[in-house]
Structures are given as structure tokens and as C-alpha cells.
Design an enzyme around this catalytic site. Structure first.
Site, PDB file in Angstrom:
ATOM      1  N   CYS A 153       0.823  -1.222   0.000  1.00 47.22           N
ATOM      2  CA  CYS A 153       0.000   0.000   0.000  1.00 47.22           C
ATOM      3  C   CYS A 153       0.849   1.260   0.000  1.00 47.22           C
ATOM      4  O   CYS A 153       1.798   1.360   0.790  1.00 47.22           O
ATOM      5  CB  CYS A 153      -0.857   0.069   1.257  1.00 47.22           C
ATOM      6  SG  CYS A 153      -1.906  -1.338   1.455  1.00 47.22           S
ATOM      7  N   SER A 198      12.993  -6.589  21.169  1.00 46.57           N
ATOM      8  CA  SER A 198      12.009  -7.640  20.890  1.00 46.57           C
ATOM      9  C   SER A 198      12.461  -8.609  19.803  1.00 46.57           C
ATOM     10  O   SER A 198      11.985  -9.742  19.739  1.00 46.57           O
ATOM     11  CB  SER A 198      10.672  -7.017  20.470  1.00 46.57           C
ATOM     12  OG  SER A 198      10.168  -6.216  21.509  1.00 46.57           O
ATOM     13  N   GLY A 238      -0.214  -4.547  -5.294  1.00 49.17           N
ATOM     14  CA  GLY A 238      -1.389  -3.928  -4.702  1.00 49.17           C
ATOM     15  C   GLY A 238      -2.542  -3.917  -5.681  1.00 49.17           C
ATOM     16  O   GLY A 238      -2.323  -3.808  -6.894  1.00 49.17           O
ATOM     17  N   GLY A 284      -2.295 -10.778   3.148  1.00 48.88           N
ATOM     18  CA  GLY A 284      -1.907 -10.729   1.743  1.00 48.88           C
ATOM     19  C   GLY A 284      -0.466 -11.177   1.571  1.00 48.88           C
ATOM     20  O   GLY A 284      -0.183 -12.305   1.179  1.00 48.88           O
TER      21      GLY A 284
HETATM   22  P1  XMP Z   1      -0.735  -7.318   3.539  1.00 52.08           P
HETATM   23  O1  XMP Z   1       0.102  -6.429   4.424  1.00 52.08           O
HETATM   24  O2  XMP Z   1      -1.144  -8.568   4.222  1.00 52.08           O
HETATM   25  O3  XMP Z   1      -2.070  -6.469   3.281  1.00 52.08           O
HETATM   26  O4  XMP Z   1      -0.093  -7.551   2.209  1.00 52.08           O
HETATM   27  C1  XMP Z   1      -3.098  -6.944   2.421  1.00 52.08           C
HETATM   28  C2  XMP Z   1      -4.129  -5.858   2.265  1.00 52.08           C
HETATM   29  O5  XMP Z   1      -3.571  -4.698   1.609  1.00 52.08           O
HETATM   30  C3  XMP Z   1      -4.641  -3.938   1.062  1.00 52.08           C
HETATM   31  N1  XMP Z   1      -4.294  -3.569  -0.315  1.00 52.08           N
HETATM   32  C4  XMP Z   1      -3.986  -2.314  -0.717  1.00 52.08           C
HETATM   33  N2  XMP Z   1      -3.949  -1.144  -0.034  1.00 52.08           N
HETATM   34  N3  XMP Z   1      -3.228  -0.065  -2.005  1.00 52.08           N
HETATM   35  C5  XMP Z   1      -3.575  -0.017  -0.688  1.00 52.08           C
HETATM   36  O6  XMP Z   1      -3.517   1.063  -0.085  1.00 52.08           O
HETATM   37  C6  XMP Z   1      -3.245  -1.203  -2.748  1.00 52.08           C
HETATM   38  O7  XMP Z   1      -2.926  -1.207  -3.932  1.00 52.08           O
HETATM   39  C7  XMP Z   1      -3.654  -2.387  -2.056  1.00 52.08           C
HETATM   40  N4  XMP Z   1      -3.801  -3.668  -2.460  1.00 52.08           N
HETATM   41  C8  XMP Z   1      -4.190  -4.361  -1.362  1.00 52.08           C
HETATM   42  C9  XMP Z   1      -5.865  -4.805   1.083  1.00 52.08           C
HETATM   43  O8  XMP Z   1      -6.696  -4.330   2.116  1.00 52.08           O
HETATM   44  C10 XMP Z   1      -5.294  -6.195   1.372  1.00 52.08           C
HETATM   45  O9  XMP Z   1      -6.204  -7.078   1.962  1.00 52.08           O
END
Ligand code: XMP
Length: 477
Positions: free
Chosen positions: A306, A469, A388, A362
């Protein structure tokens, strides 16, 4: 009046204080939780509706482990519904509408159909679904040419063991074991196919005792929709395909667009569970609960890919966002998913301790054997792409599929594309995450998720505390 500045924290800013524990083993911790008002989970883990995270294989694997996968929406509606259908058919007690093939089909056609459907054999039937025989992978082995017909090599009806309509699952199981057969077709008095019980499904039942299934023994799965364009049609097709829950997912879920979309979806798809997001404040949680959602997805900008916070300057560090949203949502009995930024099992303990009922993951699941996308090799290292949903690459993909109306020059990406190391099976990662969660529950003397939410006391830590930690003052191998 100048704006006020409040303190907001994320997972690494805090620790949970340990409590006197009655646990003899972390296995005593029960991880059952709620995904929505009606749907539960065996483990509080949901895979993200992202195109490099959740397709059919991820959804099937996670549901078998007790979690749930939310299938992404960056594909045509038809393909999206087919993915849901395939997850729904992956595991059954009794298959109510088994795949069939006509007796005039060729061996080649059987091979193609079986491969496309991911099954080892097919029931042979005429156009009225009257059962004529079974063609199994064993029958195919004895075929002498690909242009032989099914009728020539199938096991015909008079040599089959079949069960009569109304047979119970327990009886069917007994017949399969007694006759040592792979498939037991169920027919009515006119020999019309009414169902099928397979040895493969029986094996799955034994192998995945925690599987998150509905009353038919089918795995639970989610689908996602936006709030623009063809979202109602997509939602309706997903519901027809058997989806258990719809995730209405946009970057800024606290919006009039979201409220209208939920109202329209409720009318167009009555009865389906709806999770809405993403949000980061108590106001947003309250407003969406008032519209009648069944679950909330919390997280504005914490995800690994993100850049929303950089591009827009907006967002709330995830621990505070989860605490505020969960407190508001509890008053409506609406479960909360903490979405984004989960890097290690301790983050799950903190998210649940902060009030979340489950977490969405994710990055941790991208790069597994079960995530969509191919493995890229660089030297002796293996990687998979992770990007993303608001990245330029996904916009380009949407444009190619005809799902994006905007000109690509108008796109302002809020996500990035990158690669993550290939990590092997998601089953092992989930095992570690759940093991860590259980240990965290034992440290806080919490036998249930509910108790963890009650028992959790956070302390805020400093940079020195964070450094302390992790591993420190030792060499690297
Ligand atoms: P992790 O940290 O587990 O987070 O990879 C997964 C979540 O990230 C969000 N997501 C996005 N947020 N721009 C954003 O601001 C993006 O392009 C994007 N793609 C995914 C989403 O909520 C996902 O479940």
C-alpha cells in the site's frame, strides 16, 4: 481552531503484558471465531481478495484448514463465478449435480473435460441425465485410441454399484467401503442421476477435520465486488455460483458510494452475508453497521504493497484503527477483520487482542505454492509477483479485461508491484501462525478468542523496546 493531533499506534508499537496462565499446553486455546454475523471460522485467518493471493487453490486450502479465502475480482464475471463454483465442488458429502458426459463422446473429449473440471472420472448419461455408466481414469488407461467412444470403454450401468435416491451419507460411506469402489452414483426409480458420493470426498473428510464447511460438506468461500460498474451483476452471478459471503471492498469504504452499494446489494442479493470496507475509524464502523453489514474490514494503508498513506496523506496506524472500529462494531454485534500489515503471528495476537475477530493476510500468503501466478527464478532463488490491487499493473490488467473504463493516464496508483520469495506451502505458514496465536493466547490465559479480546492489556514500547524484541547482538549465519 487548528486541527488536533491524536496518537495512533500500530502492531510494532505495542506488546501484550503476560498474565498468570492456567494452560498446560497451548493446544488448549480454541481459535474458533466469527467472520460475519452468521459465518464462523475455525481459525481467524482470511486470505486477501488480491489477484496474486486468492484464487481457487488458495481458497480451497485455507477453507480446509479452517479459514476462508476471498476470491479476487480482477477477472471477468464468468470466470469469477466459475472459480467460486470450483471451490464449492472441491469437497462434498453428496454431490447433488455431478458432471456427466454423453456416451457418444470420444476418449479425447473425456480427457479434456476431466482435466478442465479437475476430476478423475465422469458419469455417463444421456441428455435426460439417465445414468448409462461410469468412465473412470482406470477405464481410460485401457482405451486403445483417443477416438474410441465412451460407450465402448465405460463401465456400463449393469456392472455398477448404485444407491437409490434418499440414501444417507452414512449408508453411502458404508457401501463405498464394502464394495471398494471409488464412485457411488445415486439414481431415482427411472435411473435419473440424483447425486454422487466419491471416495475422494471421504478421504478429504478424514484429512481435513477442521475444514470450514456448510451443512452439505462444501467449503465456505467469499467473493469480492466493488461499488461501480457491473458490481451488482457480478454479485448476483457469484451468489448463483454459491458464494457464502460478499466482500464489498473499496479503498475508502466510509463513503456514500459504499452505503448506496450496500443498500443495492441487499436488494439484489437477499440473504447473502455482506462484509464492507475498508475503514479506519469508529464513525465509519458505526455508519456501516447502521446500514446493516454483517462484517467490517478495517485497514487504510497498512498493507505491504500500500502507498495510500504516501499518496493521500490519509490513514490510521492499524492497531488504533482496529481498536476504534472494533469497539464501535461490538455494539452492533458485527465482527471485524483486521486487514493488512500482518507480518508475523504476534501481529495476529495483537489484532485479536485489540478487538478484531479475524485477520486478512496478503503478503504473507503471496509467494506460496497456492497463490495464483507463476514462480520466477533469478539465479538460484525463486520468487512470485505480489502487487497492490490499486497498483498500475492491476489497472492495466483491468483495462485489458474491459473492467476499467478510465484512461490509464488518469490512474493515480495507491499500490505498488513487487516480488516476494517463493515460500512453499501455505499450510506450513498457517501452521506457524496458528501455533503463535495459540501461544499468545496461553501467555494471556485466554482459552478463547473472546477471552483474548477481554484479557488483552497493551504496553506502548519505544524504539529500544522494539529492538530488544527481535534477535539482536548476535551474528548472522
Ligand atoms: P498485507 O500487508 O497482508 O495487506 O499484504 C493486504 C491488504 O492490503 C490492502 N491492499 C492495498 N492497499 N493499495 C492499498 O492502499 C493497494 O494497492 C492495495 N492492495 C491491497 C488490502 O486491504 C489487502 O487485503
Amino acid at each position: 481552531m487548528p486541527p488536533t493531533i491524536k496518537l495512533a499506534l500500530t502492531y510494532d508499537d505495542v506488546l501484550i503484558t503476560p498474565k498468570r496462565s492456567t494452560f498446560a499446553s497451548r493446544k488448549e486455546a480454541l481459535t474458533k471465531t466469527s467472520l460475519t454475523k452468521k459465518l464462523s471460522l475455525g481459525i481467524p485467518i482470511v486470505s486477501a481478495n488480491m489477484d496474486m493471493v486468492t484464487g481457487e487453490t488458495m481458497a480451497v486450502t485455507l477453507a480446509r484448514l479452517g479459514g476462508i479465502g476471498i476470491i479476487h475480482r480482477f477477472m471477468t464475471i464468468e470466470e469469477n463465478a466459475n472459480v467460486i463454483r470450483r471451490v464449492k465442488r472441491a469437497q462434498n458429502l453428496i454431490i447433488s449435480d455431478p458432471y456427466t458426459i454423453e456416451p457418444t463422446a470420444t476418449v479425447m473429449e473425456v480427457k479434456i473435460k476431466a482435466a478442465e473440471l479437475g476430476v478423475g472420472g465422469l458419469l455417463v448419461a444421456n441428455s435426460d441425465r439417465k445414468l448409462l455408466g461410469v468412465i473412470s481414469s482406470r477405464d481410460l488407461l485401457f482405451a486403445t485410441s483417443d477416438i474410441q467412444t465412451v460407450a465402448e470403454i465405460m463401465t456400463p450401468y449393469d456392472k455398477l454399484v448404485v444407491a437409490k435416491e434418499g440414501v444417507t451419507f452414512a449408508e453411502a460411506k458404508r457401501i463405498l467401503a464394502e464394495k471398494k469402489i471409488e464412485k457411488l452414483p445415486i439414481v431415482n426409480g427411472q435411473r435419473v442421476i440424483e447425486g454422487l458420493v466419491t471416495m475422494a470426498d471421504l478421504k478429504n473428510l478424514g484429512q481435513y477435520p477442521l475444514a470450514n464447511v456448510n451443512s452439505d460438506g462444501k467449503l465456505i468461500v467469499g467473493g469480492s465486488v466493488g461499488v461501480n460498474g457491473d458490481y451488482i451483476e457480478r454479485a448476483q452471478e457469484l451468489v448463483k455460483a454459491g458464494v457464502d459471503v460478499l466482500v464489498v471492498d473499496i479503498a475508502h469504504g466510509h463513503s456514500d458510494l459504499m452505503v448506496k452499494a450496500i443498500e443495492k446489494l441487499r436488494a439484489a442479493c437477499p440473504g447473502v452475508e455482506i462484509i464492507a470496507g475498508n475503514i479506519a475509524t469508529a464513525d465509519a464502523a458505526r455508519d456501516l453497521c447502521e446500514v446493516g453489514v454483517d462484517g467490517l474490514k478495517v485497514g487504510v494503508g497498512p498493507g505491504a504493497t500500500c502507498i495510500t498513506r504516501l499518496v493521500t496523506g490519509c490513514g490510521v496506524p492499524q492497531l488504533t484503527a482496529v481498536m476504534n472500529c472494533a469497539e464501535a462494531a461490538k455494539k452492533y454485534n458485527v465482527p471485524v477483520i483486521a486487514d493488512g500489515g500482518i507480518q508475523k503471528s504476534g501481529d495476529i495476537v495483537k489484532a485479536v487482542g485489540a478487538g478484531a475477530d479475524s485477520v486478512m493476510v496478503g503478503a504473507l500468503f503471496a509467494g506460496t505454492a497456492e497463490s495464483p501466478g507463476r514462480i520466477v527464478t533469478r539465479g538460484d532463488k525463486k520468487f512470485k509477483v505480489y502487487r497492490g490491487s490499486a497498483s498500475f499493473d492491476v489497472s492495466e490488467k483491468r483495462k485489458t479485461l474491459g473492467l476499467e473504463k478510465k484512461d490509464l493516464s488518469e490512474v493515480v496508483p495507491e499500490g505498488v508491484e513487487s516480488v516476494v520469495p517463493f515460500k512453499g506451502s501455505v499450510t506450513d505458514i498457517v501452521g506457524q501462525l496458528v501455533g503463535g496465536l495459540r501461544s499468545g493466547m496461553s501467555y494471556t490465559n485466554s482459552h478463547t478468542v473472546d477471552e483474548l479480546q477481554q484479557n488483552c492489556e497493551f504496553v506502548q514500547i519505544t524504539n529500544a523496546g522494539q529492538r530488544e524484541s527481535g534477535p539482536h547482538d548476535i551474528g548472522s549465519l
